[in-house]
Enzyme design. Structure first.
Site, PDB file in Angstrom:
ATOM      1  N   ASP A 161     -57.378  33.214  -9.718  1.00  0.00           N
ATOM      2  CA  ASP A 161     -56.141  32.448  -9.927  1.00  0.00           C
ATOM      3  C   ASP A 161     -55.500  32.788 -11.271  1.00  0.00           C
ATOM      4  O   ASP A 161     -55.057  31.899 -12.000  1.00  0.00           O
ATOM      5  CB  ASP A 161     -56.459  30.949  -9.821  1.00  0.00           C
ATOM      6  N   ARG A 177     -49.605  29.627 -15.497  1.00  0.00           N
ATOM      7  CA  ARG A 177     -49.922  28.186 -15.574  1.00  0.00           C
ATOM      8  C   ARG A 177     -51.380  27.932 -15.969  1.00  0.00           C
ATOM      9  O   ARG A 177     -51.716  26.847 -16.435  1.00  0.00           O
ATOM     10  CB  ARG A 177     -49.629  27.502 -14.230  1.00  0.00           C
ATOM     11  N   ASN A 178     -52.257  28.913 -15.760  1.00  0.00           N
ATOM     12  CA  ASN A 178     -53.680  28.734 -16.049  1.00  0.00           C
ATOM     13  C   ASN A 178     -54.103  29.291 -17.405  1.00  0.00           C
ATOM     14  O   ASN A 178     -55.295  29.358 -17.716  1.00  0.00           O
ATOM     15  CB  ASN A 178     -54.521  29.354 -14.935  1.00  0.00           C
ATOM     16  N   ASP A 184     -58.338  27.901 -17.116  1.00  0.00           N
ATOM     17  CA  ASP A 184     -58.544  27.136 -15.886  1.00  0.00           C
ATOM     18  C   ASP A 184     -59.348  27.976 -14.891  1.00  0.00           C
ATOM     19  O   ASP A 184     -58.945  29.093 -14.563  1.00  0.00           O
ATOM     20  CB  ASP A 184     -57.186  26.746 -15.281  1.00  0.00           C
TER      21      ASP A 184
HETATM   22  P1  ADP Z   1     -56.070  21.003 -13.545  1.00  0.00           P
HETATM   23  O1  ADP Z   1     -57.180  20.133 -13.113  1.00  0.00           O
HETATM   24  O2  ADP Z   1     -54.733  20.651 -12.975  1.00  0.00           O
HETATM   25  O3  ADP Z   1     -56.389  22.453 -13.475  1.00  0.00           O
HETATM   26  P2  ADP Z   1     -56.873  20.728 -16.204  1.00  0.00           P
HETATM   27  O4  ADP Z   1     -57.972  19.760 -15.945  1.00  0.00           O
HETATM   28  O5  ADP Z   1     -57.257  22.113 -16.543  1.00  0.00           O
HETATM   29  O6  ADP Z   1     -55.842  20.700 -15.053  1.00  0.00           O
HETATM   30  O7  ADP Z   1     -55.947  20.189 -17.350  1.00  0.00           O
HETATM   31  C1  ADP Z   1     -55.154  19.037 -17.244  1.00  0.00           C
HETATM   32  C2  ADP Z   1     -54.223  18.970 -18.432  1.00  0.00           C
HETATM   33  O8  ADP Z   1     -54.945  19.071 -19.644  1.00  0.00           O
HETATM   34  C3  ADP Z   1     -53.208  20.090 -18.463  1.00  0.00           C
HETATM   35  O9  ADP Z   1     -51.981  19.542 -18.894  1.00  0.00           O
HETATM   36  C4  ADP Z   1     -53.736  21.060 -19.475  1.00  0.00           C
HETATM   37  O10 ADP Z   1     -52.687  21.724 -20.120  1.00  0.00           O
HETATM   38  C5  ADP Z   1     -54.497  20.160 -20.423  1.00  0.00           C
HETATM   39  N1  ADP Z   1     -55.660  20.890 -20.973  1.00  0.00           N
HETATM   40  C6  ADP Z   1     -56.698  21.396 -20.285  1.00  0.00           C
HETATM   41  N2  ADP Z   1     -57.565  22.018 -21.096  1.00  0.00           N
HETATM   42  C7  ADP Z   1     -57.067  21.915 -22.344  1.00  0.00           C
HETATM   43  C8  ADP Z   1     -57.479  22.378 -23.646  1.00  0.00           C
HETATM   44  N3  ADP Z   1     -58.609  23.084 -23.814  1.00  0.00           N
HETATM   45  N4  ADP Z   1     -56.705  22.093 -24.702  1.00  0.00           N
HETATM   46  C9  ADP Z   1     -55.559  21.396 -24.540  1.00  0.00           C
HETATM   47  N5  ADP Z   1     -55.108  20.941 -23.367  1.00  0.00           N
HETATM   48  C10 ADP Z   1     -55.837  21.190 -22.270  1.00  0.00           C
END
Ligand code: ADP
Length: 346
Positions: A185, A189-190, A206
Site C-alpha cells: 500500500d 497518504r501512508n 502505515d
Molecule cells: P489508519 O488506521 O487510518 O491507517 P493510523 O492509525 O495510522 O491511521 O493513524 C491515524 C491518525 O494518526 C492519522 O491522522 C495519522 O496521520 C496519525 N498518526 C499515525 N501515526 C503517527 C505518528 N507516528 N506521528 C504522528 N501522527 C501519526
C-alpha cells in the site's frame, strides 16, 4: 517475506496458544517473520505506563485514537521524548487485538531512517498502546495539497523539495526490498513527515495492508472494495500476485502524486474503469510541468511485465541523476487550470 501460508487458515488456529486467561497476549500468539527471524509478542519491548504521558489526540486510526504524548526513558528522567501513541480501546474484538499486535510486530523489526521508528508497547492491560516516534508534519498527501501555489502566494516548495520527498520514500522502499518485505500500500497518504518545514524527512508509516494479510479471514473480508486499486499493477488486481514489483508500481503512482502536488490519480475514474484502462495499456499522463526524466522513471515502474520494472536500488540511482540535473531541479512546479476544490476525489 510475508509468510502468510505459515500462519493463515487452519495453521493460524494451531498457532493460537489457548490459555485460560482473559489476556489476549497469552491466548493469541501469532508469529511474524522478518529478515529470516521469527518474532512473537515476547520480543516486543514493554514500556511501563508511568513513563508515558498522553497530551492530545492526533487523529482516528483503524483501531482507536492516536495520541501525541511524551515518553521518559526512566521514571524521574528530566528529558521527555515526543511520541505518538496508537491505542486499542478496551472493548475490542479478538480480531482487533490480533491485528493490533501484528501491527506492533511488523513495525518493531524495521530499522531505517525512512520508516517510522518503533519505541515499545504497553500490552500488560487495557487500553493497549503502541508507542512510535512522533511524525509531527502530518501525511504527505495533505502536505502536498497544502503546498500548492495560490493566486496570492507561490508554492513554498521547489522541485528539489519534491525530489527529496520522493528519494526519502524510495530509500524506505529499498530497505523493505532488501528485507523481502512487501508493503502492498505504498501511497502518499501512508507516508508521514517529521515536520512540514525545511529539513523535513518523509517516512513510511502505515502498514495496515501488510498487517491485514495475516488475518485468517483475509480473503473473505471486504473484497476488492478494500483494495487501493489505483496504486496497484494489473497482476495484483487481476491475479492477486504481490511481490516487491507491486510496490515498485505503487511507488511510480506515489511519484505521480508528489509531482502533481497531491492530485488523486485517475481523477474522476472509478476503480473498475482504472482496471480496464491499465490492463489495456493506459497509464497516468505526466503531471503539468513534470520533467521528462522523472516521468520516464514513473513509466518504467509501470511496465506491464513486473520483471521489467526497476528495483528500488536502480530507481534510487536514477533519482540521484535527476537530483544532479539542472534541467530537472530548475523546472517550475505544476500549475493548476482549475482550483483544487473542483477536483473529484474518486
Ligand atoms: P489508519 O488506521 O487510518 O491507517 P493510523 O492509525 O495510522 O491511521 O493513524 C491515524 C491518525 O494518526 C492519522 O491522522 C495519522 O496521520 C496519525 N498518526 C499515525 N501515526 C503517527 C505518528 N507516528 N506521528 C504522528 N501522527 C501519526
Amino acid at each position: 517475506i510475508l509468510r502468510r501460508q505459515a500462519i493463515s487458515g487452519p495453521d493460524l488456529q494451531l498457532n493460537r496458544l489457548r490459555v485460560a486467561s482473559d489476556s489476549m497476549m497469552t491466548e493469541y500468539n501469532p508469529n511474524y517473520e522478518f529478515g529470516g527471524n521469527a518474532i512473537s509478542i515476547k520480543d516486543l519491548k514493554e514500556i511501563p505506563r508511568e513513563q508515558l504521558r498522553l497530551v492530545k489526540a492526533l487523529g482516528q486510526g483503524a483501531f482507536g485514537e492516536v495520541y501525541q504524548g511524551f515518553f521518559r526513558h526512566r521514571i524521574g528522567d528530566a528529558v521527555e521524548m515526543p511520541v505518538a501513541v496508537k491505542t486499542l480501546p478496551e472493548l475490542s474484538s479478538t480480531q482487533a487485538e490480533t491485528d493490533f499486535l501484528m501491527e506492533a510486530l511488523i513495525m518493531s523489526k524495521f530499522n531505517h531512517p525512512n520508516i517510522v521508528h518503533f519505541i515499545g508497547v504497553c500490552f500488560d492491560k487495557h487500553p493497549r498502546f503502541i508507542v512510535i516516534e512522533l511524525l509531527a508534519g502530518g501525511d504527505l498527501k495533505t502536505f502536498l495539497r497544502e503546498s500548492r501555489p495560490k493566486p496570492d502566494r507561490a508554492s513554498p516548495l521547489t522541485m528539489k523539495d519534491l525530489l527529496i520527498c520522493i528519494v526519502d520514500v524510495a530509500k524506505g522502499c529499498k530497505y523493505m526490498e532488501e528485507n523481502r518485505f512487501i508493503h502492498r500500500d505504498i501511497a502518499a497518504r501512508n507516508c508521514l513527515l517529521t515536520t512540514k518545514g525545511p529539513g523535513r524527512v518523509v517516512k513510511i508509516a502505515d502498514f495496515g495492508m501488510a498487517r491485514d494479510i495475516y488475518r485468517a479471514d483475509y480473503y473473505r473480508k471486504g473484497g476488492k472494495a478494500m483494495l487501493p486499486i489505483k496504486w496497484m499493477p494489473p497482476e495484483a488486481f487481476l491475479d492477486g500476485i504481490f511481490t516487491t514489483k507491486t510496490d515498485v508500481w505503487s511507488f511510480g503512482v506515489l511519484m505521480w502524486e508528489v509531482m502533481s502536488l497531491g492530485y488523486m490519480p485517475y481523477t474522476g475514474c472509478a476503480n473498475r474503469e482504472v482496471m480496464s484502462l491499465v490492463t489495456s495499456g493506459g497509464r497516468l499522463e505526466p503531471p503539468t510541468n513534470c520533467p521528462p526524466q522523472l516521468y520516464a522513471i514513473m513509466t518504467q515502474c509501470w511496465h506491464p511485465n513486473p520483471e521489467e520494472r526497476p528495483s528500488f536500488s536502480l530507481i534510487l540511482e536514477r533519482l540521484g541523476y535527476c537530483m544532479q540535473d539542472p534541467d530537472v531541479i530548475r523546472a517550475p512546479l505544476p500549475v493548476y487550470a482549475k482550483p483544487p476544490s473542483s477536483e473529484r476525489d474518486t
